[in-house]
Design an enzyme around this catalytic site. Structure first.
Site, short mmCIF file in Angstrom:
data_model
loop_
_atom_site.label_atom_id
_atom_site.label_comp_id
_atom_site.label_asym_id
_atom_site.label_seq_id
_atom_site.Cartn_x
_atom_site.Cartn_y
_atom_site.Cartn_z
N ARG A 23 0.82 -1.21 0.00
CA ARG A 23 0.00 0.00 0.00
C ARG A 23 0.85 1.26 0.00
NH1 ARG A 23 -5.04 -2.20 3.76
NH2 ARG A 23 -5.89 -3.46 2.08
N GLU A 35 -0.91 -8.88 -5.61
CA GLU A 35 -2.23 -9.45 -5.85
C GLU A 35 -2.16 -10.94 -6.19
OE1 GLU A 35 -5.01 -8.26 -5.10
OE2 GLU A 35 -4.48 -6.18 -4.74
N GLN A 40 -4.21 -16.84 -2.98
CA GLN A 40 -4.53 -18.03 -2.20
C GLN A 40 -3.82 -18.05 -0.85
OE1 GLN A 40 -3.93 -18.94 -5.67
NE2 GLN A 40 -5.74 -20.15 -6.23
N THR A 41 -3.34 -16.89 -0.44
CA THR A 41 -2.48 -16.88 0.74
C THR A 41 -2.86 -15.71 1.67
OG1 THR A 41 -0.77 -17.66 -0.76
CG2 THR A 41 -0.06 -17.07 1.43
N GLY A 79 3.14 -22.12 -2.21
CA GLY A 79 2.25 -23.08 -2.87
C GLY A 79 1.67 -22.55 -4.18
N TYR A 80 0.86 -23.38 -4.81
CA TYR A 80 0.24 -23.01 -6.10
C TYR A 80 1.28 -22.40 -7.05
CZ TYR A 80 -3.99 -23.55 -3.34
OH TYR A 80 -4.97 -24.05 -2.53
N TYR A 117 -10.53 -10.50 -11.63
CA TYR A 117 -10.23 -9.88 -10.34
C TYR A 117 -8.89 -9.14 -10.37
CZ TYR A 117 -8.42 -9.01 -5.81
OH TYR A 117 -7.84 -8.35 -4.77
N ASP A 135 -13.40 -10.32 -5.84
CA ASP A 135 -13.04 -11.69 -5.49
C ASP A 135 -14.12 -12.22 -4.53
OD1 ASP A 135 -12.55 -10.47 -3.07
OD2 ASP A 135 -10.45 -11.10 -2.91
N CYS A 203 -20.84 -6.61 12.79
CA CYS A 203 -21.75 -5.58 12.29
C CYS A 203 -21.77 -4.35 13.20
CB CYS A 203 -23.16 -6.14 12.13
SG CYS A 203 -23.22 -7.52 10.98
N CYS A 206 -19.33 -1.92 11.95
CA CYS A 206 -19.29 -1.74 10.50
C CYS A 206 -19.63 -0.31 10.10
CB CYS A 206 -20.26 -2.71 9.82
SG CYS A 206 -20.25 -2.52 8.03
N SER A 302 -30.29 -32.15 -12.98
CA SER A 302 -29.30 -31.85 -11.95
C SER A 302 -27.90 -32.32 -12.37
CB SER A 302 -29.71 -32.44 -10.62
OG SER A 302 -29.85 -33.83 -10.75
N1 ADE Z 1 -6.26 -9.28 -0.76
C1 ADE Z 1 -6.28 -9.14 -2.09
N2 ADE Z 1 -5.82 -7.92 -2.43
C2 ADE Z 1 -5.51 -7.28 -1.30
C3 ADE Z 1 -5.00 -6.02 -0.99
N3 ADE Z 1 -4.67 -5.17 -1.96
N4 ADE Z 1 -4.83 -5.71 0.29
C4 ADE Z 1 -5.12 -6.60 1.25
N5 ADE Z 1 -5.61 -7.81 1.04
C5 ADE Z 1 -5.79 -8.16 -0.22
#
Ligand code: ADE
Length: 367
Positions: A23, A35, A40-41, A79-80, A117, A135, A203, A206, A302
């Protein structure tokens, strides 16, 4: 999608966002790395990998030139591994094209490993474009805001949400008060910190509780609905609407299987061409006066999907009706008039596209 939630959400994000390494940059390469890693993590696990990866491979050219062994070592434990293999292929493509990172959603989507995404996230966060990054977590937030009780795993629901969120984003960004990247990440952040999965969303804390339909109606434990779409076996079928005057051929489906015991229009597996269709009719002992190919139809059970083609065939009338109009034993053809089909014989809705056609074409009869 109503947009009253945008301002309170972005204001909340400005003061509550986590301080995460990705960020502090608008570099599309770095945003892309983050990203892909985050797909997946968990955030906590990604932080260390992200910093090490960027230090070793600070730009697209470095990634494109990185030997596989070193690359896999940098990824080891995440992974992945297909993620990083795709990244290298994408980097090679970018480097071969002169090295400038694609700066449109379409350009990003063309790269291996970048889906809707990730393209939305990079477009909005790195380039400030009013694109949506949806996502599973963002889908949960949006479904709750709208009290959407549809299955969020369905492609059509996701596409609709993406489209509506893009419109909301465009309006918000055009107003000048909201940046596309902050808005995209504010939804991610709400999903990670407040609007968490299952029955435990926070909530009370929120920032957009006043705008949340699921919260107001007490539905947060039911929304989102996540139902895996079953994979159906596809069966191709050629259906025959065989008409003799006002009568149409049907037959009884045998056995205990799919639709066993119900009536159907005669049909064969596979998509038959005209010649094979005529041959089939003649094999049944009929002479085809004319034959018309009908539009295809689909029916979803189905676990099975029928993809049907059909022929409407007019056959010559027979002198000796009894010979051919045998009755409903053993799958033999039975010629019934429209009212009989409607009142007496159970014709499954799988055939309704063609039954409807008959209703249009066969007038009221004397049956
Ligand atoms: N998960 C996916 N993208 C993100 C992001 N930019 N910041 C925090 N978590 C995330």
């Amino acid at each position: 999608m109503r947009d009253a939630f945008v301002k309170p959400l972005v204001d909340w994000y400005a003061v509550s966002k986590r301080d995460l390494p990705w960020r502090h940059t608008r570099d599309p390469y770095a945003i892309w790395v983050s990203e892909i890693m985050l797909q997946q993590t968990r955030v906590e696990a990604v932080k260390g990998y992200y910093e090490r990866f960027l230090e070793a491979l600070p730009n697209v050219e470095a990634l494109a030139a990185c030997p596989d062994e070193k690359l896999l070592k940098l990824w080891e434990g995440l992974g992945y591994y297909s993620r990083v293999r795709n990244m290298k292929r994408a980097a090679e493509t970018i480097a071969a094209g002169g090295g400038s990172f694609p700066n449109t959603r379409e350009g990003l989507l063309a790269l291996p490993g970048i889906g809707p995404y990730t393209a939305g996230a990079i477009s909005s966060i790195a380039f400030g474009l009013p694109e949506a990054a949806v996502d599973g977590n963002v889908l949960r937030v949006l479904a709750r805001l709208e009290a959407c009780e549809e299955n969020i795993l369905s492609g059509s629901v996701r596409r609709r949400m993406e489209k509506e969120l893009r419109e909301v984003t465009e309006n918000a960004v055009a107003g000048g008060e909201v940046s596309a990247g902050d808005f995209a990440q504010s939804l991610i952040e709400l999903g990670a910190l407040i609007c968490v999965p299952n029955a435990a969303p926070r909530c009370a804390m929120c920032p957009v509780a006043d705008e949340c339909e699921a919260g107001k109606r007490g539905l947060t434990d039911r929304i989102p609905l996540r139902k895996k779409e079953t994979s159906r076996r596809v069966e191709e079928l050629t259906v025959f609407l065989v008409r003799d005057g006002d009568s149409i051929a049907i037959r009884r489906r045998e056995g205990e299987g799919l639709l066993g015991g119900m009536y159907e229009f005669p049909n064969l597996p596979g998509h038959l061409d005209r010649g094979a269709a005529v041959e089939y009719i003649e094999k049944q002992g009929f002479f085809a006066l004319n034959m018309k190919k009908l539009p295809p139809a689909r029916h979803l059970f189905s676990h099975v999907e029928w993809r049907m083609t059909a022929y409407e065939v007019r056959i010559a009338s027979f002198e000796n009706e009894n010979e051919y109009r045998s009755h409903d034993d053993g799958g033999e053809w039975l010629f019934a008039v429209r009212s009989e089909i409607e009142e007496k014989y159970a014709l499954p809705s799988a055939f309704s596209a063609y039954a409807r056609r008959l209703r249009l074409h066969l007038g009221k009869d004397k049956g």
